[in-house]
Design a protein around this motif. Structure first.
Motif, PDB file in Angstrom:
ATOM      1  N   MET A   1       0.839  -1.212   0.000  1.00 29.61           N
ATOM      2  CA  MET A   1       0.000   0.000   0.000  1.00 29.61           C
ATOM      3  C   MET A   1       0.862   1.245   0.000  1.00 29.61           C
ATOM      4  N   ARG A   2       1.750   1.280   0.992  1.00 28.61           N
ATOM      5  CA  ARG A   2       2.601   2.461   1.098  1.00 28.61           C
ATOM      6  C   ARG A   2       3.777   2.341   0.134  1.00 28.61           C
ATOM      7  N   ILE A   3       4.072   3.435  -0.584  1.00 27.71           N
ATOM      8  CA  ILE A   3       5.100   3.293  -1.606  1.00 27.71           C
ATOM      9  C   ILE A   3       6.495   3.316  -0.987  1.00 27.71           C
ATOM     10  N   TYR A   6       8.474   6.173   0.928  1.00 24.18           N
ATOM     11  CA  TYR A   6       7.949   6.691   2.188  1.00 24.18           C
ATOM     12  C   TYR A   6       8.431   5.867   3.377  1.00 24.18           C
ATOM     13  N   HIS A   9      10.656   6.639   6.694  1.00 27.03           N
ATOM     14  CA  HIS A   9      10.349   7.705   7.658  1.00 27.03           C
ATOM     15  C   HIS A   9       9.690   7.186   8.919  1.00 27.03           C
ATOM     16  N   ASP A  10       9.770   8.005   9.967  1.00 30.35           N
ATOM     17  CA  ASP A  10       9.206   7.632  11.262  1.00 30.35           C
ATOM     18  C   ASP A  10       7.689   7.747  11.237  1.00 30.35           C
ATOM     19  N   SER A  11       7.064   6.985  12.115  1.00 28.48           N
ATOM     20  CA  SER A  11       5.619   7.131  12.216  1.00 28.48           C
ATOM     21  C   SER A  11       5.207   7.358  13.663  1.00 28.48           C
ATOM     22  N   PHE A  12       3.997   7.864  13.825  1.00 29.01           N
ATOM     23  CA  PHE A  12       3.590   8.434  15.111  1.00 29.01           C
ATOM     24  C   PHE A  12       2.161   8.042  15.475  1.00 29.01           C
TER      25      PHE A  12
END
Lengths: 229, 229
Positions: A1-3, A6, A9-12
DNA sequence: GCAAAAGTGTTTTGTCTACACCCATGA
DNA sequence: TCATGGGTGTAGACAAAACACTTTTGC
């Protein structure tokens, strides 16, 4: 889903917190809740929740609000994103604050007991978790500012209200007193109220006419020039 | 680090996007960049980046802006959080938009070449990726609103400017024309400008006096009542 | 001397503010 | 009949809007 690009990177975790205002005829109040999870369990807090994968941030705040109040079709707007690194000692959480206006009588005693919520006048807000006090301060400023040019105050009043109730509302929001005649003249000249053939008889012998906010009249105005006091 | 009860929740990529405004003496312009990654590579876009674990959301936007412009001490404020599920086809990304005001001459041709950026008048914004056009629209509204009560317009002008330049700025922001005499009287009566003993001689034979914004004078005012037109 | 922008006041209009008395009613 | 809040008008102060001519100077 996510390319691919991306992924580095960090996620929150993303929270929504709702500043819910009500008006009891005299004062603006905020609805607070005893926090139900660690950290800071048991301390007073804004109502909040985490955003989920399959919902927009706006939807999350509506969900949280509906969960708490059982109400839909509430006036709500996004306030601000609070993104400091250490704002929540439980972990890195970025919070989007929303402020909502409800008719205080629409929120029942039963629900207050169920969720352990309580109304607090803005002058008597207790210690709150995290940066929630700052959120309330900002929400209050936004309310004051917004109500000057937009007809959102009616969301805090019953559907039908007297001019004196409306004036008391504006006085509470601005924390000032207003001249009755000037207020009446100003608000009626806007031509956004409809006078009912019905009086409120509780608070005086003579009785005061009820008015309703007439959305159609309002929408005919050119929005640029509308100033509510 | 993160406490147990938080762990069950979803997490998200957080972007910051910067709407950078400049003023060329005639028009308000926005600085756009050719997008450097998929999806939508090569399309015009706002300057943006991802928030990192160790920085606040505000810091992230300053970082992105400094990266692009080489400038620090820029006027910037948070605009809005855009959180729709499908706003970015590359994946679920929640974006916090910021708007910034810079002096257009502080941003050099060299940097424009380096980053592939370009100024666009607000009336000629090209197709943009995602919801960036909506961000610009909102930023423009916020600018119009904010400049009415706060002295932020000066961030778009050189340190010293003529009254005509200042008027042209307000005219560009409000998209209107103003009366020269009324404008001069109003702005001078605020008592926030200092007149220099120096004239701008390029645009007229007579020459127009330069003024500077006097922050100290401004801070002496009670901020409540300041209205810039 | 003339073209081009700078600089400057007055009058009118409308809006905001201050202010006080009579009215209708239920008890 | 009286106590209570409801409803209404006017005059002065202030701010905003409309409006046009003289000044300075480089060419």
């Amino acid at each position: 889903m996510r390319i691919e690009s991306y992924k580095i990177h960090d996620s929150f975790l993303i929270a929504v917190d709702c500043i819910i205002f009500g008006f009891d005829g005299k004062e603006i109040k905020a609805l607070l809740v005893k926090r139900a999870l660690e950290p800071e369990l048991g301390k007073w807090s804004l109502m909040g929740g985490f955003v989920q994968k399959n919902e927009s941030v706006d939807d999350a705040s509506y969900r949280v609000l509906a969960q708490l109040t059982g109400l839909s079709s509430i006036y709500m707007e996004q306030l601000y994103c609070f993104g400091d690194v250490d704002r929540d000692p439980g972990g890195r959480v970025i919070s989007i604050a929303y402020f909502a206006l409800i008719k205080i009588d629409d929120y029942s005693e039963a629900l207050m007991k169920l969720h352990g919520t309580k109304w607090f006048s803005l002058s008597k807000i207790p210690q709150l978790v995290f940066d929630h006090k700052q959120m309330i301060r900002l929400a209050k400023e936004r309310l004051q500012q917004k109500v000057t040019n937009h007809p959102i105050g009616f969301a805090l009043l019953p559907d039908k209200f007297t001019l004196q109730q409306l004036q008391a509302l504006y006085e509470a929001i601005y924390e000032t007193t207003l001249d009755k005649r000037n207020f009446t003249r100003k608000i009626l000249s806007l031509n956004i109220l409809r006078k009912l053939n019905e009086k409120e008889k509780e608070s005086s012998r003579k009785g005061a006419f009820y008015y309703v906010f007439d959305k159609k009249k309002y929408e005919k105005l050119d929005k640029e020039g509308v100033s509510f006091l």
